[in-house]
Write a protein that holds these residues in place. Structure first.
Motif, PDB file in Angstrom:
ATOM      1  N   THR A  64      30.184  47.606  27.770  1.00  0.00           N
ATOM      2  CA  THR A  64      29.671  48.325  28.942  1.00  0.00           C
ATOM      3  C   THR A  64      28.674  47.550  29.802  1.00  0.00           C
ATOM      4  OG1 THR A  64      27.916  49.365  27.636  1.00  0.00           O
ATOM      5  CG2 THR A  64      29.992  50.569  27.822  1.00  0.00           C
ATOM      6  N   LEU A  65      28.088  46.492  29.295  1.00  0.00           N
ATOM      7  CA  LEU A  65      27.096  45.749  30.078  1.00  0.00           C
ATOM      8  C   LEU A  65      27.761  44.917  31.170  1.00  0.00           C
ATOM      9  CD1 LEU A  65      24.523  44.510  27.422  1.00  0.00           C
ATOM     10  CD2 LEU A  65      24.227  46.304  29.127  1.00  0.00           C
ATOM     11  N   PRO A  66      27.034  44.632  32.257  1.00  0.00           N
ATOM     12  CA  PRO A  66      27.602  43.840  33.352  1.00  0.00           C
ATOM     13  C   PRO A  66      28.168  42.511  32.845  1.00  0.00           C
ATOM     14  CG  PRO A  66      25.454  44.683  33.953  1.00  0.00           C
ATOM     15  CD  PRO A  66      25.644  44.988  32.498  1.00  0.00           C
ATOM     16  N   GLN A  67      29.217  42.083  33.494  1.00  0.00           N
ATOM     17  CA  GLN A  67      29.895  40.834  33.156  1.00  0.00           C
ATOM     18  C   GLN A  67      30.372  40.211  34.455  1.00  0.00           C
ATOM     19  OE1 GLN A  67      31.008  37.949  30.617  1.00  0.00           O
ATOM     20  NE2 GLN A  67      30.038  39.770  29.914  1.00  0.00           N
ATOM     21  N   TYR A  68      30.364  38.898  34.537  1.00  0.00           N
ATOM     22  CA  TYR A  68      30.787  38.173  35.741  1.00  0.00           C
ATOM     23  C   TYR A  68      29.993  38.611  36.970  1.00  0.00           C
ATOM     24  CZ  TYR A  68      34.886  37.476  32.743  1.00  0.00           C
ATOM     25  OH  TYR A  68      35.714  37.191  31.699  1.00  0.00           O
ATOM     26  N   GLY A  69      28.758  39.062  36.776  1.00  0.00           N
ATOM     27  CA  GLY A  69      27.943  39.517  37.886  1.00  0.00           C
ATOM     28  C   GLY A  69      28.368  40.872  38.430  1.00  0.00           C
ATOM     29  N   MET A  70      29.208  41.579  37.672  1.00  0.00           N
ATOM     30  CA  MET A  70      29.717  42.887  38.114  1.00  0.00           C
ATOM     31  C   MET A  70      29.054  44.002  37.310  1.00  0.00           C
ATOM     32  SD  MET A  70      33.772  41.908  38.100  1.00  0.00           S
ATOM     33  CE  MET A  70      34.265  43.606  38.042  1.00  0.00           C
ATOM     34  N   GLU A  71      28.555  44.995  38.004  1.00  0.00           N
ATOM     35  CA  GLU A  71      28.040  46.219  37.370  1.00  0.00           C
ATOM     36  C   GLU A  71      29.203  47.198  37.422  1.00  0.00           C
ATOM     37  OE1 GLU A  71      25.565  48.249  35.252  1.00  0.00           O
ATOM     38  OE2 GLU A  71      24.540  46.655  36.327  1.00  0.00           O
ATOM     39  N   TYR A  72      30.096  47.122  36.448  1.00  0.00           N
ATOM     40  CA  TYR A  72      31.363  47.844  36.530  1.00  0.00           C
ATOM     41  C   TYR A  72      31.358  49.219  35.877  1.00  0.00           C
ATOM     42  CZ  TYR A  72      31.952  46.310  31.737  1.00  0.00           C
ATOM     43  OH  TYR A  72      31.772  46.096  30.406  1.00  0.00           O
ATOM     44  N   TRP A  73      30.382  49.531  35.023  1.00  0.00           N
ATOM     45  CA  TRP A  73      30.423  50.829  34.344  1.00  0.00           C
ATOM     46  C   TRP A  73      30.207  51.928  35.381  1.00  0.00           C
ATOM     47  CZ3 TRP A  73      32.639  51.994  30.090  1.00  0.00           C
ATOM     48  CH2 TRP A  73      32.470  53.277  29.569  1.00  0.00           C
ATOM     49  N   PRO A  74      31.120  52.911  35.481  1.00  0.00           N
ATOM     50  CA  PRO A  74      31.073  53.919  36.544  1.00  0.00           C
ATOM     51  C   PRO A  74      29.955  54.949  36.340  1.00  0.00           C
ATOM     52  CG  PRO A  74      32.868  54.408  35.042  1.00  0.00           C
ATOM     53  CD  PRO A  74      32.268  53.103  34.591  1.00  0.00           C
ATOM     54  N   ALA A  75      28.860  54.778  37.028  1.00  0.00           N
ATOM     55  CA  ALA A  75      27.682  55.631  36.837  1.00  0.00           C
ATOM     56  C   ALA A  75      27.952  57.102  37.137  1.00  0.00           C
ATOM     57  CB  ALA A  75      26.536  55.126  37.712  1.00  0.00           C
ATOM     58  N   GLY A  76      28.836  57.396  38.071  1.00  0.00           N
ATOM     59  CA  GLY A  76      29.085  58.776  38.448  1.00  0.00           C
ATOM     60  C   GLY A  76      30.248  59.433  37.721  1.00  0.00           C
ATOM     61  N   ALA A  77      30.912  58.713  36.836  1.00  0.00           N
ATOM     62  CA  ALA A  77      32.090  59.251  36.152  1.00  0.00           C
ATOM     63  C   ALA A  77      31.707  60.205  35.027  1.00  0.00           C
ATOM     64  CB  ALA A  77      32.926  58.105  35.581  1.00  0.00           C
ATOM     65  N   LYS A  78      32.561  61.165  34.767  1.00  0.00           N
ATOM     66  CA  LYS A  78      32.435  62.025  33.594  1.00  0.00           C
ATOM     67  C   LYS A  78      32.928  61.203  32.401  1.00  0.00           C
ATOM     68  CE  LYS A  78      31.375  65.714  35.937  1.00  0.00           C
ATOM     69  NZ  LYS A  78      30.031  66.171  36.004  1.00  0.00           N
ATOM     70  N   ILE A  79      32.167  61.187  31.326  1.00  0.00           N
ATOM     71  CA  ILE A  79      32.521  60.412  30.148  1.00  0.00           C
ATOM     72  C   ILE A  79      32.849  61.369  29.008  1.00  0.00           C
ATOM     73  CG2 ILE A  79      31.820  58.599  28.527  1.00  0.00           C
ATOM     74  CD1 ILE A  79      31.876  57.698  31.495  1.00  0.00           C
ATOM     75  N   ILE A  80      34.046  61.227  28.468  1.00  0.00           N
ATOM     76  CA  ILE A  80      34.476  61.993  27.302  1.00  0.00           C
ATOM     77  C   ILE A  80      34.573  60.997  26.158  1.00  0.00           C
ATOM     78  CG2 ILE A  80      36.274  63.431  26.283  1.00  0.00           C
ATOM     79  CD1 ILE A  80      37.121  64.047  29.253  1.00  0.00           C
TER      80      ILE A  80
END
Length: 96
Positions: A60-76
């Motif tokens: 889940t941590l940023p990789q390749y300078g990308m903050e890719y984890w979707p902060a607004g998504a519902k997580i199940i």
């Protein structure tokens, strides 16, 4: 389930064997040295279904300078160990 929902599937770090790489819905691994395509895709997600994934830093941590984890998504999150539910990332629904 992925086929029924027509949902793309991303694997987590060191679990590339959890879904066939030859399947058309597979988009690659997330996290440490993962797939940029998978990270770009999950960044746009409204809902993430994490099956057997602790949502730890390697996936889940940023990789390749990308903050890719979707902060607004519902997580199940579904895991056999109830202690990991919501431990690292906030979740909307957790189940064992």
């Amino acid at each position: 389930m992925a086929e029924r929902l027509h949902a793309p599937v991303a694997n987590s770090y060191l679990h590339n064997d959890s879904f066939p790489a030859s399947h058309p819905l597979w988009c690659g691994p997330l996290g440490y040295q993962g797939s940029k395509a998978a990270m770009n895709l999950i960044a746009q997600a409204d809902v993430v279904l994490a099956l057997g994934h602790p949502l730890g830093p390697f996936g889940t941590l940023p990789q390749y300078g990308m903050e890719y984890w979707p902060a607004g998504a519902k997580i199940i999150q579904v895991d056999v160990d109830p202690r990991v539910l919501g431990l690292v990332k906030s979740i909307s629904v957790g189940s064992t």
